[in-house]
Design an enzyme around this catalytic site. Sequence first.
Site, PDB file in Angstrom:
ATOM      1  N   ASP A  75       0.817  -1.214   0.000  1.00  0.00           N
ATOM      2  CA  ASP A  75       0.000   0.000   0.000  1.00  0.00           C
ATOM      3  C   ASP A  75       0.855   1.271   0.000  1.00  0.00           C
ATOM      4  OD1 ASP A  75      -2.023  -1.910   0.368  1.00  0.00           O
ATOM      5  OD2 ASP A  75      -1.979  -1.662   2.541  1.00  0.00           O
ATOM      6  N   ASN A 124     -17.080  -2.169  -2.199  1.00  0.00           N
ATOM      7  CA  ASN A 124     -17.381  -1.217  -3.262  1.00  0.00           C
ATOM      8  C   ASN A 124     -16.572   0.066  -3.065  1.00  0.00           C
ATOM      9  OD1 ASN A 124     -19.704  -2.973  -4.000  1.00  0.00           O
ATOM     10  ND2 ASN A 124     -20.512  -2.243  -2.041  1.00  0.00           N
ATOM     11  N   GLU A 177     -11.132  -1.396  -4.109  1.00  0.00           N
ATOM     12  CA  GLU A 177     -10.475  -0.760  -2.967  1.00  0.00           C
ATOM     13  C   GLU A 177      -9.292   0.057  -3.460  1.00  0.00           C
ATOM     14  OE1 GLU A 177      -9.599  -4.300  -0.701  1.00  0.00           O
ATOM     15  OE2 GLU A 177      -7.612  -4.511  -1.619  1.00  0.00           O
TER      16      GLU A 177
END
Length: 365
Positions: free
Chosen positions: A39, A192, A238
């Site tokens: 990330d 979502n 995501e």
Amino acid sequence: MIRLPQLLLNATFAIVAWGQSSSNASTFTNPILSKGGADPWVIRYDDWYYMTYTTNDDVTLLRSQVLTDWDSAESKVIFTPPPSLNYSTDLWAPELHHLDGAWYIIFTADPHNDSPSPEVDMYCPYNCPAVYHRMYVLEGHGSNPWSADFVYKSQLNTYDQFAIDGTYFQHASGLYHIYSCWYTQYAAWPANLCITKLENPWTVSSPFSERQIISVPSLPWEKTPYGRVENDRLSSNEGPQQLINEKTGQQFLVYSAARSDNRNYCLGLLELAPNGDPMNPSDWRKHQYPVFYQNPSESAYGVGHASFVKSPDGSEDWIVYHGMQDPNNGWSARTIRTQRFSWNEDGMPSFPKPGYGPYQDPSGQ
């Protein structure tokens, strides 16, 4: 055969070796942080690159004057949460933003090491370990993020529902929060993309009735396993990130799809219509194929959760992302990489195949 004198032969070898060394000095190979990581978020400010990434226990800031070597970077922990709070454990995907003259770090965390009690988990149709994850904000003041003192500012309102991978989306109409969400508090899947309007970087102005879902994992490559049809378990959108084509003004949202611990993790793309309203789902167009995905020929799998940054001289665009070489090892196999990308004639970003290099260094590095 004519034999060169040994002295001349040695000199020839030396020249060739010098040429190879000189060439190699201007290239790099992936990963750019050898100890692993996931990330990644990178920005450039005042001749420095700054990186945050998931460490789970804290928010760590790195800085480097080169984009392609973070093993030599300076590093410091800028926030460690106190124990027994709602944001004390599993800190994921921190991002550093400069907004309204201050520095903000947006991150997700939970209070229970991602492990709800059976009394809570029973409400979920599928196992829902991240049910308590929410979004939080740190604020820092200083001339640059390295000298800023960061303090806890607030929780971002996600209506007491699952929220991870939040980012700021800056638009002429205001500031927005885009994050990964469920339909309801205990839905568990699919994950979502939700959007809400912000009053400021730490305050949501949208009531729950105005929260909008702008993307759901409806396409085969957004599901795990690929093309799952019997249910939505492991279907994910995501890691949203804003990307702007500076020449055309086109506004994009690059997001991660499928499941982050396996080979199919990839990047999808939403495009906001010209003069579109970010809060209007019909103004977002989803491109039907992933724009960045696994490259088995180079053992580059699970590529996703990207951020975007310029080369030192500002002439090139670079994607920083995580991926894995061995998809059988899941999350622990992820490492941070970077590659240059370009733009198509239609204004769309054109990403390369992920790989390990060697690649040419960023221009001006």
